[in-house]
Design a protein around this motif. Sequence first.
Motif, PDB file in Angstrom:
ATOM      1  N   THR A  31     -18.177 -14.144 -21.713  1.00  0.00           N
ATOM      2  CA  THR A  31     -19.185 -14.539 -22.692  1.00  0.00           C
ATOM      3  C   THR A  31     -19.135 -16.013 -23.082  1.00  0.00           C
ATOM      4  O   THR A  31     -19.989 -16.474 -23.829  1.00  0.00           O
ATOM      5  CB  THR A  31     -19.007 -13.681 -23.959  1.00  0.00           C
ATOM      6  N   ASN A  32     -18.129 -16.742 -22.589  1.00  0.00           N
ATOM      7  CA  ASN A  32     -18.127 -18.198 -22.803  1.00  0.00           C
ATOM      8  C   ASN A  32     -18.887 -18.907 -21.678  1.00  0.00           C
ATOM      9  O   ASN A  32     -19.132 -20.098 -21.754  1.00  0.00           O
ATOM     10  CB  ASN A  32     -16.682 -18.735 -22.890  1.00  0.00           C
TER      11      ASN A  32
ATOM     12  N   ALA B 138     -19.175 -18.440 -29.906  1.00  0.00           N
ATOM     13  CA  ALA B 138     -20.517 -19.047 -29.883  1.00  0.00           C
ATOM     14  C   ALA B 138     -21.560 -17.996 -29.534  1.00  0.00           C
ATOM     15  O   ALA B 138     -22.617 -17.930 -30.155  1.00  0.00           O
ATOM     16  CB  ALA B 138     -20.545 -20.192 -28.862  1.00  0.00           C
ATOM     17  N   ALA B 139     -21.268 -17.175 -28.540  1.00  0.00           N
ATOM     18  CA  ALA B 139     -22.162 -16.068 -28.182  1.00  0.00           C
ATOM     19  C   ALA B 139     -21.470 -14.789 -28.643  1.00  0.00           C
ATOM     20  O   ALA B 139     -20.958 -14.004 -27.841  1.00  0.00           O
ATOM     21  CB  ALA B 139     -22.406 -16.050 -26.677  1.00  0.00           C
ATOM     22  N   GLN B 140     -21.464 -14.596 -29.946  1.00  0.00           N
ATOM     23  CA  GLN B 140     -20.685 -13.492 -30.520  1.00  0.00           C
ATOM     24  C   GLN B 140     -21.302 -12.135 -30.184  1.00  0.00           C
ATOM     25  O   GLN B 140     -22.488 -11.923 -30.365  1.00  0.00           O
ATOM     26  CB  GLN B 140     -20.584 -13.662 -32.044  1.00  0.00           C
TER      27      GLN B 140
ATOM     28  N   LYS C  19     -25.483 -25.427 -18.953  1.00  0.00           N
ATOM     29  CA  LYS C  19     -26.214 -24.508 -19.832  1.00  0.00           C
ATOM     30  C   LYS C  19     -27.617 -24.159 -19.324  1.00  0.00           C
ATOM     31  O   LYS C  19     -28.236 -23.231 -19.821  1.00  0.00           O
ATOM     32  CB  LYS C  19     -26.318 -25.118 -21.228  1.00  0.00           C
ATOM     33  N   ASN C  20     -28.125 -24.917 -18.331  1.00  0.00           N
ATOM     34  CA  ASN C  20     -29.486 -24.655 -17.857  1.00  0.00           C
ATOM     35  C   ASN C  20     -29.542 -23.333 -17.098  1.00  0.00           C
ATOM     36  O   ASN C  20     -28.686 -23.066 -16.265  1.00  0.00           O
ATOM     37  CB  ASN C  20     -29.956 -25.774 -16.915  1.00  0.00           C
TER      38      ASN C  20
ATOM     39  N   ALA D 149     -23.504 -18.833 -20.839  1.00  0.00           N
ATOM     40  CA  ALA D 149     -23.197 -20.251 -21.077  1.00  0.00           C
ATOM     41  C   ALA D 149     -24.306 -20.927 -21.870  1.00  0.00           C
ATOM     42  O   ALA D 149     -24.049 -21.816 -22.682  1.00  0.00           O
ATOM     43  CB  ALA D 149     -22.974 -20.961 -19.749  1.00  0.00           C
ATOM     44  N   ALA D 150     -25.543 -20.479 -21.626  1.00  0.00           N
ATOM     45  CA  ALA D 150     -26.689 -21.082 -22.319  1.00  0.00           C
ATOM     46  C   ALA D 150     -26.582 -20.908 -23.832  1.00  0.00           C
ATOM     47  O   ALA D 150     -27.164 -21.664 -24.604  1.00  0.00           O
ATOM     48  CB  ALA D 150     -27.985 -20.459 -21.805  1.00  0.00           C
TER      49      ALA D 150
END
Lengths: 136, 379
Positions: free
Chosen positions: B318-319, B348-350, B179-180, B170-171
């Motif tokens: 991965t999201n 986003a985190a490909q 996201k923290n 998530a970060a």
Amino acid sequence: MKDQTRPLPVPTPETAHFWEGTRHGELRLQRCTHCAHAYFPPRPFCPKCSSAEIETFVASGRASLYSYVISHRPIPGFEAPYAIAVVELKEGPRMMTNIVDCAQTPEALSLDMPLEVAFAKQNEEITLPLFKPLGV
Amino acid sequence: MKRSKAAVVGAAETTQLGVIPMSQVQLHADAALNAIRDAGLTVSDIDGIATAGETPESLAHYLGITPTWIDATGVGGCSFLMHVRHATAAIEAGLCRTVLITHGESGRSGIAAAGFPVPIRGSLLQQFETPYGTTGPATMFTVPVLRYLKKHGLGEDALAEVAVVQREWAAKNPRATFKNPISVDDVMNSRMISYPFRLLMCCLVTDGGGALIVTSADRAKDFSRPVYIVGTGESVETPMVSQMEDFTTSRAFRVSGREAFKSAGITHADVNHLMIYDAFAHLPLYGLEDLGFCKPGEAAAFIRERNTAPGGKLPMNTNGGGLSYMHSGMYGMYALQESVRQVRGIAAAQVPDVNISVAHGVGGMFAASSTIVFSKNAS
């Protein structure tokens, strides 16, 4: 546990014998006379072999603690934290219930502990089958 | 791998996630219009619709669609995966050409939302579970896990580790709600909700939506970035969590997963990316084992050893998942969206070089399941 305002079951033609049983202090299960499978919840045929040749019998009331959670959210009829448990009856089927006469803590509620049915009258029609530690 | 019959040619989520000043049907429409635009189509191209949460007639009327095929399969959060499966079959059977699948849910704001279904009075669920103090998913979905942990000799930290790894993903995702970074201690010290589940082992609750456009594999070649549907599965078990056959494994998961892998003609080693619906932290453990990625009882160690983490051999959720990305109530659509993004190469985190992605969903409390295998290639 405050039992006055918890949601109560609405019996149907297929389950009337079960709730009549608990009113009379009996835990009534069903068994297929064709394949001998004992089952719950109630229905007028065997869920394993579909046979309509079934019988109702009075279970021993003995069970063991199969799994549970302890809910910390206060709701009407319960004093949080309280355990929502699933017990495995000696005859095989499992049912959801509450555990009474026992601290509602992970330390007191140990999986596989022996239990026995404790009938809890809610009103003239409904008595719930709760469970307590065996011999308490 | 077997030859694909259909493909996703448009995919999008609602423009916003979080608390959105929109009614539920407008969330469906927002996602639908985004997905139709993504495919380069117009509303008049849609001849099939599938949805859950809202009725197909409300969706058709609201968007101005006259469908010749509809699917209102509504078995909770994995309904949208089943819609993908059913749409594939319908397109192959010639019942329609271009299917719109939508999800939208005002899970947080509750604006014109259906809300969590109340058991029917006199149903077996109402008679034999509701009287014992169940208050929704946190007290029902969670019931089997102590038996699972005991059977495999695991502690509550097995659940915490799932949440920690997903927060790492998530970060990397600007759209994620949380996201923290968090530690196992943070999870284990978070507020108790329903023992053994603490707050950070439970999904968050947001508004949001998503939509997909599905068409035949032959026609998909004319679209940019098609994502081929190569395998699908589905099953149901019981609406009563207390009546699951086995509390340490989900029959619906096993049957759905087996069907999906078999129909795709792939092995586990072929899978580059995995989404497992995570309303609560135990679901990825059950999912990894029931889909056959791990042996029974070994999923917790698999996660602890960072196989599903960034840089691991099987990147999962991965999201950020329902635990950290978003969860509107019926999360399955977001698992599908992330699989599609990963295969397209635009997440986003490909993850590098995703050829095959598997999305696995659950509906109700282990009541239903569906699994979809996506690929960059048609065969």
